[in-house]
Design a protein around this motif. Structure first.
Motif, PDB file in Angstrom:
ATOM      1  N   PRO A 208      14.567  14.129  35.307  1.00  0.00           N
ATOM      2  CA  PRO A 208      15.426  15.415  35.911  1.00  0.00           C
ATOM      3  C   PRO A 208      14.878  16.686  36.092  1.00  0.00           C
ATOM      4  O   PRO A 208      13.628  16.918  35.844  1.00  0.00           O
ATOM      5  CB  PRO A 208      16.602  15.465  34.780  1.00  0.00           C
ATOM      6  CG  PRO A 208      16.420  14.358  33.737  1.00  0.00           C
ATOM      7  CD  PRO A 208      14.957  13.744  33.975  1.00  0.00           C
ATOM      8  N   VAL A 209      15.290  17.286  37.273  1.00  0.00           N
ATOM      9  CA  VAL A 209      14.844  18.412  37.649  1.00  0.00           C
ATOM     10  C   VAL A 209      15.632  19.664  37.071  1.00  0.00           C
ATOM     11  O   VAL A 209      16.934  19.595  36.937  1.00  0.00           O
ATOM     12  CB  VAL A 209      14.821  18.648  39.203  1.00  0.00           C
ATOM     13  CG1 VAL A 209      14.723  19.899  39.658  1.00  0.00           C
ATOM     14  CG2 VAL A 209      14.052  17.652  39.876  1.00  0.00           C
ATOM     15  N   ASP A 232      20.045  22.865  33.575  1.00  0.00           N
ATOM     16  CA  ASP A 232      19.996  21.586  34.709  1.00  0.00           C
ATOM     17  C   ASP A 232      20.138  22.089  35.934  1.00  0.00           C
ATOM     18  O   ASP A 232      20.922  22.869  36.210  1.00  0.00           O
ATOM     19  CB  ASP A 232      21.180  20.744  34.189  1.00  0.00           C
ATOM     20  CG  ASP A 232      20.669  20.112  32.768  1.00  0.00           C
ATOM     21  OD1 ASP A 232      19.602  19.908  32.353  1.00  0.00           O
ATOM     22  OD2 ASP A 232      21.759  19.495  32.179  1.00  0.00           O
ATOM     23  N   LEU A 233      19.575  21.284  36.947  1.00  0.00           N
ATOM     24  CA  LEU A 233      19.714  21.407  38.326  1.00  0.00           C
ATOM     25  C   LEU A 233      19.833  20.258  38.917  1.00  0.00           C
ATOM     26  O   LEU A 233      21.112  20.388  39.784  1.00  0.00           O
ATOM     27  CB  LEU A 233      18.417  22.002  38.929  1.00  0.00           C
ATOM     28  CG  LEU A 233      18.220  22.528  40.376  1.00  0.00           C
ATOM     29  CD1 LEU A 233      19.394  23.664  40.495  1.00  0.00           C
ATOM     30  CD2 LEU A 233      16.978  22.828  40.933  1.00  0.00           C
ATOM     31  N   GLY A 234      19.091  19.297  39.024  1.00  0.00           N
ATOM     32  CA  GLY A 234      19.581  18.282  39.748  1.00  0.00           C
ATOM     33  C   GLY A 234      18.535  16.847  39.586  1.00  0.00           C
ATOM     34  O   GLY A 234      17.837  16.673  38.370  1.00  0.00           O
ATOM     35  N   GLU A 235      18.295  16.334  40.423  1.00  0.00           N
ATOM     36  CA  GLU A 235      17.186  15.223  40.595  1.00  0.00           C
ATOM     37  C   GLU A 235      16.766  14.790  41.982  1.00  0.00           C
ATOM     38  O   GLU A 235      17.191  15.175  43.030  1.00  0.00           O
ATOM     39  CB  GLU A 235      18.024  13.680  40.039  1.00  0.00           C
ATOM     40  CG  GLU A 235      19.390  13.578  40.958  1.00  0.00           C
ATOM     41  CD  GLU A 235      20.122  12.243  40.245  1.00  0.00           C
ATOM     42  OE1 GLU A 235      21.021  11.712  41.093  1.00  0.00           O
ATOM     43  OE2 GLU A 235      20.087  12.217  38.989  1.00  0.00           O
ATOM     44  N   PHE A 236      15.384  14.091  41.666  1.00  0.00           N
ATOM     45  CA  PHE A 236      14.852  13.805  43.064  1.00  0.00           C
ATOM     46  C   PHE A 236      15.371  12.887  43.801  1.00  0.00           C
ATOM     47  O   PHE A 236      16.008  11.763  43.309  1.00  0.00           O
ATOM     48  CB  PHE A 236      13.415  13.346  42.445  1.00  0.00           C
ATOM     49  CG  PHE A 236      12.549  14.174  41.929  1.00  0.00           C
ATOM     50  CD1 PHE A 236      12.100  15.187  42.743  1.00  0.00           C
ATOM     51  CD2 PHE A 236      11.949  14.020  40.502  1.00  0.00           C
ATOM     52  CE1 PHE A 236      11.234  16.380  42.234  1.00  0.00           C
ATOM     53  CE2 PHE A 236      11.032  15.136  40.134  1.00  0.00           C
ATOM     54  CZ  PHE A 236      10.586  16.244  40.862  1.00  0.00           C
ATOM     55  N   ASP A 253      18.574  16.459  44.901  1.00  0.00           N
ATOM     56  CA  ASP A 253      19.924  16.666  44.820  1.00  0.00           C
ATOM     57  C   ASP A 253      20.435  17.822  44.000  1.00  0.00           C
ATOM     58  O   ASP A 253      19.735  17.644  42.753  1.00  0.00           O
ATOM     59  CB  ASP A 253      20.775  15.324  44.541  1.00  0.00           C
ATOM     60  CG  ASP A 253      20.753  14.430  45.755  1.00  0.00           C
ATOM     61  OD1 ASP A 253      20.945  15.108  46.901  1.00  0.00           O
ATOM     62  OD2 ASP A 253      20.657  13.228  45.659  1.00  0.00           O
ATOM     63  N   ILE A 254      20.982  18.603  44.280  1.00  0.00           N
ATOM     64  CA  ILE A 254      21.560  19.586  43.185  1.00  0.00           C
ATOM     65  C   ILE A 254      22.971  18.966  42.621  1.00  0.00           C
ATOM     66  O   ILE A 254      23.953  18.891  43.155  1.00  0.00           O
ATOM     67  CB  ILE A 254      22.125  20.864  43.754  1.00  0.00           C
ATOM     68  CG1 ILE A 254      20.656  21.520  44.359  1.00  0.00           C
ATOM     69  CG2 ILE A 254      22.874  21.781  42.786  1.00  0.00           C
ATOM     70  CD1 ILE A 254      20.891  23.035  44.857  1.00  0.00           C
ATOM     71  N   THR A 255      22.695  18.626  41.509  1.00  0.00           N
ATOM     72  CA  THR A 255      23.850  17.726  40.779  1.00  0.00           C
ATOM     73  C   THR A 255      24.791  18.307  39.708  1.00  0.00           C
ATOM     74  O   THR A 255      25.918  18.171  39.514  1.00  0.00           O
ATOM     75  CB  THR A 255      23.372  16.533  40.253  1.00  0.00           C
ATOM     76  OG1 THR A 255      22.498  16.728  39.115  1.00  0.00           O
ATOM     77  CG2 THR A 255      22.752  15.563  41.340  1.00  0.00           C
ATOM     78  N   ASP A 256      24.136  19.334  39.230  1.00  0.00           N
ATOM     79  CA  ASP A 256      24.854  20.344  38.179  1.00  0.00           C
ATOM     80  C   ASP A 256      25.693  21.073  38.860  1.00  0.00           C
ATOM     81  O   ASP A 256      25.697  21.950  39.788  1.00  0.00           O
ATOM     82  CB  ASP A 256      24.022  21.233  37.534  1.00  0.00           C
ATOM     83  CG  ASP A 256      24.469  21.736  36.314  1.00  0.00           C
ATOM     84  OD1 ASP A 256      25.585  22.684  36.451  1.00  0.00           O
ATOM     85  OD2 ASP A 256      24.041  21.551  35.062  1.00  0.00           O
TER      86      ASP A 256
END
Length: 733
Positions: A208-209, A232-236, A253-256
């Motif tokens: 996770p990013v 939390d921000l997102g994932e590659f 991707d910004i998933t949060d």
């Protein structure tokens, strides 16, 4: 090379030549044709025109511009617009077939480098200096290290190893490039490719990013690691990270749901302040132009500025090769993936630099030219050259762009219009890449175009009922960047306006005149405009008798079917009539020599004209005069020389003379990809060969008829002649 066939009494020869020269629609990509189109110009911009905009820049960014570039902020913005104009001009010239090798800028002085003198002749009208030959490349022994270490410029961190027996694991951090969208409109940002790839295995990270909370650039401190993982921000994005093979781009991707991406770049107070202090708005992409003043944002060193030294060059970054622009702004480890801008335009992302492990910019010694010693950085381009982020990831990512709210000039809010009004106005900082959308009464929708100076026009093509109406106009860029809506009301009044009618030409009509007159009737005093696609070809005022005529100001598309639209505008009323499927035939092939019915000697040179860009076919057949005094011998090969000029004039000179006899020469022409009805033509002449001498064409003795078949491809931009040959076939017809 095609076989020659023989029979007892006749011969036929075929010559095929592809005359790829400038002219017409089918050669609009060539340099020679470009100068017949609307000239490409590179306007200049005065710093005084940008004083108001410069005052809106964050104070600390103005300080960074003055500190690193030694120019006033208003001059920086004027130079940025000049660089954008140079970038746009280079793109248009390339689309027209000019081999543009690059563009450079020194203040307001623009130079465009091209590959040939023919290209230079096209560019001369642009107002830019023209140089034949490539831009200077950087030559340096300095090692470029990836700036490995998250609004563009933010820092982000991620785990890069599994925990060991003590629970410890390795961390890494990078910087965000530019906000954008995935194909479904979800938030996704661009960053450097090497940020998401393992140095040891080359595989992409799947951890996770996390966002790094900062109140200033990181510089040399490792305090950020103590706060990991942080928000939390997102994932590659799987499979999106590319490092090496000339690329250095990847997507996150910004998933949060706590995060909403915006088209801005963190300003760091113009240098070393908080990231959200003095953010910069992104208005669109820009190509790299040598000499353009560029500023970069990154989590390690904040804002720094410099100049583009080389627009496109492959350079070793770490163990890999990356193609991008070379500039001299300070970039440190952890700035990787961060934003590089020219004014409000997105240039690329931080890739690497000669930082040599330093943790501050105090000792940064910027290289002043491609050949000078000093520190430099590499940026992976958003759009420049063969290797760039949009080429690599454009199917997966779209740049987020701030779009200004349209300002409506006409009709006035609350004013009166005719039943078919045309809305006009401007969108600040918009270009022809933008669009506008008009919605009347929340139901009827109309689309309009924007020009490169931000002006827009949207015509209401349906007749509105008398009374008050509401409208909303929004501007857009791409699929997801939208402006706020400009709203208002207007009153449509009953108006007796004569209907627009086009009497000539009619649907499907063809003509050999590239500028045929359009005639019809309409409302006296109204303005009628002729357009094909987005291009205006003329306008006229309807006379008192209700008639109008428009003669196109330039050649209409030749050799292909097209639709022409005539629009009538009168006191807010707008009507349009489209004439569909029109066609302009290409000039037919001609034979100038020999003339029909002429008597010529056996060493005749064939000549004529053909439409530039067409494929030419010559066929000759005839009956040879018998001669008991002639001793005929075998011949295995006939040769000749075909020449086709840039204007389409052609000649064919056989190496051996024709025998006495009666002949017919047929010339045929066709344009590949064109409408056959518009682009094919054929003509024939009959002539007699009568003469004496020993240069008559020999025969094999098995017949009195021969056949020549010749195939040749000719690129005639340089007027090069290529030998034409035919080979004998041992079979008989």
């Amino acid at each position: 090379m095609l076989p020659r066939r023989r029979n007892a009494a006749r011969f036929a020869g075929v010559l095929v030549a592809s005359a790829v020269v400038s002219g017409g629609v089918f050669a609009s990509s060539t340099a020679a044709q470009a100068d017949e189109q609307i000239p490409v110009t590179v306007p200049t911009f005065a710093a005084d025109d940008f004083i108001e905009l410069a005052a809106q820049l964050p104070a600390t960014l103005r300080e960074a511009i003055e500190r690193d570039l030694g120019v006033a902020p208003e001059q920086y913005l004027a130079n940025a617009e000049r660089a954008r104009a140079a970038s746009d001009a280079a793109t248009v010239l390339r689309d027209r077939g000019v081999d543009v090798l690059g563009a450079s800028i020194d203040g307001q002085d623009v130079t465009i480098n091209v590959a040939s003198e023919a290209d230079a002749a096209v560019v001369e009208a642009s107002g830019a200096r023209v140089v034949v030959g490539p831009l200077e490349a950087l030559e340096s022994e300095r090692e470029v290290q990836p700036a490995r270490d998250h609004k563009g410029g933010y820092g982000y961190a991620y785990q890069v190893s599994e925990p060991d027996e003590t629970g410890a694991f390795d961390l890494s951090r990078c910087s965000v490039g530019f906000s954008g969208y995935d194909p479904d409109g979800n938030s996704r940002f661009l960053t450097a490719g090497h940020c998401g790839v393992s140095e040891e295995t080359g595989e992409q990270f799947t951890y996770p990013v996390h966002h790094i909370e900062l109140d200033g650039p990181i510089w040399g401190t490792e305090d950020w690691a103590a706060e990991f993982p942080g928000p939390d921000l997102g994932e590659f994005v799987p499979g999106s990270f590319h490092y090496g093979d000339e690329h250095d781009g990847g997507l996150v991707d910004i998933t949060d749901p706590e995060w909403t991406a915006v088209p801005q770049v963190a300003g760091w107070g113009g240098g070393a302040g908080a990231p959200d202090d003095a953010s910069v708005t992104i208005r669109g992409p820009i190509d790299a132009v040598a000499g353009a003043q560029a500023c970069k944002s990154g989590a390690t060193s904040g804002w720094t500025c410099g100049e583009v030294l080389v627009p496109v060059q492959s350079t070793p970054v770490g163990e890999q090769a990356v193609t991008g622009f070379i500039f001299n702004a300070c970039m440190l480890g952890g700035d990787s993936g961060g934003s590089v801008v020219v004014g409000n335009y997105a240039l690329g992302v931080n890739s690497g630099s000669t930082h040599d492990g330093r943790t501050d910019c105090d000792t940064w010694n910027p290289a002043q030219s491609p050949t000078s010693d000093g520190d430099f950085s590499i940026g992976y381009s958003l759009a420049t050259g063969q290797y760039n982020a949009l080429t690599l990831l454009g199917n997966e990512w779209e740049l987020a762009v701030a779009v200004a709210t349209p300002v409506v000039a006409s009709p006035e809010d609350g004013g009166e219009t005719g039943p078919r009004p045309t809305f006009t106005g401007t969108v600040e900082a918009a270009r022809s890449t933008h669009k506008v959308r008009l919605v009347i009464d929340g139901e009827q929708t109309y689309e309009g175009a924007v020009t490169d100076d931000g002006a827009f026009s949207v015509a209401v093509t349906d007749e509105l009922a008398p009374g008050e109406h509401t409208y909303e106009i929004t501007a857009s860029y791409g699929n997801f960047s939208r402006s706020a809506a400009a709203e208002g009301t207007f009153t449509s009044t009953e108006q007796q306006v004569e209907e627009l009618a086009v009497s000539s030409p009619s649907d499907g009509q063809t003509t050999g005149n590239a500028r045929p007159s359009f005639t019809g009737t309409g409302q006296p005093g109204a303005t009628v405009t002729l357009t094909v696609g987005d291009e205006v070809f003329g306008e006229a005022t309807v006379g008192e008798d209700g008639s109008w005529t428009i003669t196109p100001s330039a050649d209409l598309p030749v050799g292909e079917r097209f639709d022409a639209t005539v629009t009538q505008s009168f006191e807010g009323d707008s009507q349009a009539v489209t004439v569909a499927g029109l066609g302009i035939t290409v000039p037919p092939v001609t034979i100038a020599e020999p003339e029909d019915g002429a008597t010529v000697t056996g060493d005749v040179v064939f000549s004529g004209t053909v439409y530039p860009g067409a494929e030419l076919t010559l066929a000759i057949e005839g009956t040879v005069t018998e001669s008991s005094e002639r001793v005929q011998t075998a011949a295995d090969e006939w040769a000749g020389e075909l020449e086709i000029g840039e204007d389409g004039s052609w000649t064919f000179t056989p190496d051996e003379a024709l025998e006495n006899g009666e002949y017919t020469l047929t010339a045929s022409a066709a344009v590949e990809g064109g409408d056959p009805e518009l682009t094919t033509s054929e003509t024939s002449v009959s002539f007699t060969v009568a003469g004496e001498g020993d240069d008559e064409l020999p025969d094999t003795g098995s017949s009195n008829v021969w056949m020549i078949v010749v195939g040749v491809a000719l690129l005639a931009l340089g007027g090069v002649a290529i030998a034409v040959r035919a080979r004998r076939n041992g079979t008989t017809a």
